[in-house]
Write a protein that holds these residues in place. Structure first.
Motif, short mmCIF file in Angstrom:
data_model
loop_
_atom_site.label_atom_id
_atom_site.label_comp_id
_atom_site.label_asym_id
_atom_site.label_seq_id
_atom_site.Cartn_x
_atom_site.Cartn_y
_atom_site.Cartn_z
N GLU A 49 0.85 -1.19 0.00
CA GLU A 49 0.00 0.00 0.00
C GLU A 49 0.89 1.24 0.00
OE1 GLU A 49 -3.33 0.15 -0.12
OE2 GLU A 49 -3.51 -2.03 -0.21
N PRO A 50 0.34 2.40 -0.41
CA PRO A 50 1.13 3.63 -0.33
C PRO A 50 1.65 3.86 1.08
CG PRO A 50 -0.86 3.99 -1.62
CD PRO A 50 -1.00 2.63 -1.01
N VAL A 51 2.90 4.28 1.17
CA VAL A 51 3.55 4.50 2.47
C VAL A 51 3.43 5.97 2.84
CG1 VAL A 51 5.71 4.31 3.76
CG2 VAL A 51 5.16 2.62 1.99
N THR A 52 2.92 6.23 4.02
CA THR A 52 2.66 7.60 4.45
C THR A 52 3.92 8.29 4.94
OG1 THR A 52 2.17 6.96 6.72
CG2 THR A 52 0.33 6.92 5.14
N ARG A 53 3.83 9.61 5.01
CA ARG A 53 4.92 10.43 5.55
C ARG A 53 5.24 10.02 6.99
NH1 ARG A 53 6.75 15.37 3.97
NH2 ARG A 53 5.04 15.49 2.46
N GLU A 54 4.20 9.72 7.77
CA GLU A 54 4.41 9.35 9.17
C GLU A 54 5.23 8.07 9.28
OE1 GLU A 54 1.56 10.23 7.82
OE2 GLU A 54 1.24 12.17 8.81
N THR A 55 4.99 7.13 8.38
CA THR A 55 5.74 5.88 8.40
C THR A 55 7.20 6.13 8.02
OG1 THR A 55 3.79 4.57 7.84
CG2 THR A 55 5.93 3.58 7.38
N LEU A 56 7.43 6.92 7.00
CA LEU A 56 8.81 7.20 6.57
C LEU A 56 9.58 7.97 7.64
CD1 LEU A 56 8.25 8.14 2.82
CD2 LEU A 56 8.96 5.95 3.79
N ALA A 57 8.88 8.79 8.41
CA ALA A 57 9.55 9.56 9.45
C ALA A 57 10.15 8.66 10.53
CB ALA A 57 8.57 10.55 10.09
N ARG A 58 9.72 7.41 10.60
CA ARG A 58 10.25 6.49 11.62
C ARG A 58 11.62 5.94 11.25
NH1 ARG A 58 4.82 2.86 11.52
NH2 ARG A 58 3.35 4.47 12.22
N ILE A 59 12.03 6.11 9.99
CA ILE A 59 13.28 5.47 9.56
C ILE A 59 14.35 6.46 9.14
CG2 ILE A 59 12.13 3.33 8.87
CD1 ILE A 59 12.22 4.30 5.98
N VAL A 60 14.07 7.76 9.25
CA VAL A 60 15.06 8.78 8.91
C VAL A 60 15.21 9.73 10.09
CG1 VAL A 60 14.55 8.63 6.44
CG2 VAL A 60 13.34 10.31 7.85
N GLY A 61 16.27 10.54 10.04
CA GLY A 61 16.53 11.47 11.13
C GLY A 61 15.53 12.60 11.19
N LYS A 62 15.46 13.22 12.35
CA LYS A 62 14.51 14.31 12.56
C LYS A 62 14.77 15.50 11.65
CE LYS A 62 13.65 13.20 17.43
NZ LYS A 62 13.75 13.68 18.84
N SER A 63 16.03 15.69 11.27
CA SER A 63 16.37 16.84 10.42
C SER A 63 16.17 16.54 8.94
CB SER A 63 17.83 17.23 10.65
OG SER A 63 18.71 16.18 10.25
N CYS A 64 15.77 15.33 8.60
CA CYS A 64 15.66 14.93 7.20
C CYS A 64 14.39 15.47 6.57
CB CYS A 64 15.69 13.41 7.09
SG CYS A 64 15.47 12.80 5.41
N SER A 65 14.49 16.10 5.41
CA SER A 65 13.33 16.53 4.65
C SER A 65 12.88 15.39 3.76
CB SER A 65 13.67 17.76 3.79
OG SER A 65 12.63 18.02 2.87
N ILE A 66 11.75 14.80 4.08
CA ILE A 66 11.26 13.66 3.30
C ILE A 66 10.94 14.08 1.87
CG2 ILE A 66 9.34 12.02 3.08
CD1 ILE A 66 9.36 11.83 6.14
N ASP A 67 10.43 15.28 1.69
CA ASP A 67 10.11 15.74 0.34
C ASP A 67 11.36 15.84 -0.53
OD1 ASP A 67 7.31 16.02 0.66
OD2 ASP A 67 7.61 17.90 1.73
N LEU A 68 12.44 16.40 0.01
CA LEU A 68 13.68 16.48 -0.75
C LEU A 68 14.27 15.10 -1.02
CD1 LEU A 68 15.45 19.56 0.92
CD2 LEU A 68 14.22 19.47 -1.26
N LEU A 69 14.13 14.22 -0.04
CA LEU A 69 14.61 12.85 -0.20
C LEU A 69 13.86 12.16 -1.35
CD1 LEU A 69 16.75 11.36 1.57
CD2 LEU A 69 14.84 10.15 2.62
N ILE A 70 12.54 12.30 -1.36
CA ILE A 70 11.73 11.72 -2.43
C ILE A 70 12.13 12.30 -3.78
CG2 ILE A 70 9.39 11.59 -3.39
CD1 ILE A 70 9.70 9.70 -1.09
N ASP A 71 12.37 13.61 -3.82
CA ASP A 71 12.78 14.25 -5.08
C ASP A 71 14.08 13.63 -5.60
OD1 ASP A 71 10.62 15.92 -5.10
OD2 ASP A 71 11.69 17.66 -4.27
#
Length: 238
Positions: A51-73
């Motif tokens: 299923e599509p993976v939510t932002r909340e789920t991805l936040a569990r595996i990266v650092g607090k300072s990580c921008s998930i949007d930039l990572l996805i880009d």
């Protein structure tokens, strides 16, 4: 007491203890290597999910300072030459094959979903009703019948429910308190929408005087609507 303590040291007391061992921050790595590892974690997690993976789920595996949007880009940039992409859909991210390869996958498996999805045939009338539900939800079957100038059958609604595209919504405040209908997460997945806000701008159509719920309910838009026998092939989870 000492025996109990030794047993306690031998295994985590619960899932939270194991979770504390997972290093999200990766402070021991230089910035470039840390970013690369976060990219790998995110891509692997999305790849493994059904299923599509939510932002909340991805936040569990990266650092607090990580921008998930930039990572996805950055991940999407690396996938630019691949036959699949990372797509924002249904409130999360999912790996999807590019449309250009749908025919090849269909030739291999008989569907465009690699033999893992389920195909549903929707008639043109089903698709039109689904469109109205998407824009006007929550909406009752009676209101849908008014829009199209003829009764929308329970069988048609049942077909849409069976496809997973719609579900029951709250009861209408009108007399009799009939059930309303709303679109589902499956609808978003099928049409490649992240949220309902990604639907073509209905407000712009209303402002231009081209479409309005009042006109639809008055039967002014689709007076010649008929239930045709021809199916429109729709393949879920494409």
């Amino acid at each position: 007491m000492m025996e109990a303590t030794r047993r306690g040291r031998g295994r985590p007391d619960d899932g939270r203890s194991g979770d504390r061992l997972f290093d999200r921050e990766l402070d021991h790595l230089p910035p470039e290597a840390r970013w690369r590892e976060w990219m790998h974690r995110v891509e692997a997690t999305i790849f493994a999910a059904s299923e599509p993976v939510t932002r909340e789920t991805l936040a569990r595996i990266v650092g607090k300072s990580c921008s998930i949007d930039l990572l996805i880009d950055d991940i999407r940039e690396e996938l630019s030459g691949r036959p699949y992409d990372l797509v924002a859909v249904a409130g999360g991210w999912k790996h999807l094959t590019r449309p250009a390869y749908a025919d090849a996958i269909r030739s291999a498996f008989g569907t465009a979903v690699g033999g893992k999805g389920r195909a549903v045939d929707l008639r043109q009338s089903d698709v039109l009703v689904l469109m109205c539900i998407a824009y006007f939800q929550p909406i009752t079957r009676g209101e849908l019948s008014s829009i199209f100038g003829k009764e929308i059958s329970r069988d048609l609604i049942g077909n849409l429910r069976g496809s997973g595209m719609i579900a029951s919504g709250p009861r209408s405040p009108t007399p009799g308190a009939p059930y309303t209908y709303v679109t589902t997460k499956e609808f978003l997945l099928e049409f490649g929408l992240d949220t309902l806000r990604n639907l073509p701008d209905f407000e712009a159509l209303e402002d231009a005087g081209l479409l309005s719920k009042e006109k639809l309910l008055a039967g002014d838009i689709i007076p010649g609507f008929a239930v045709g026998p021809e199916p429109v092939g729709v393949e879920l989870d494409e």
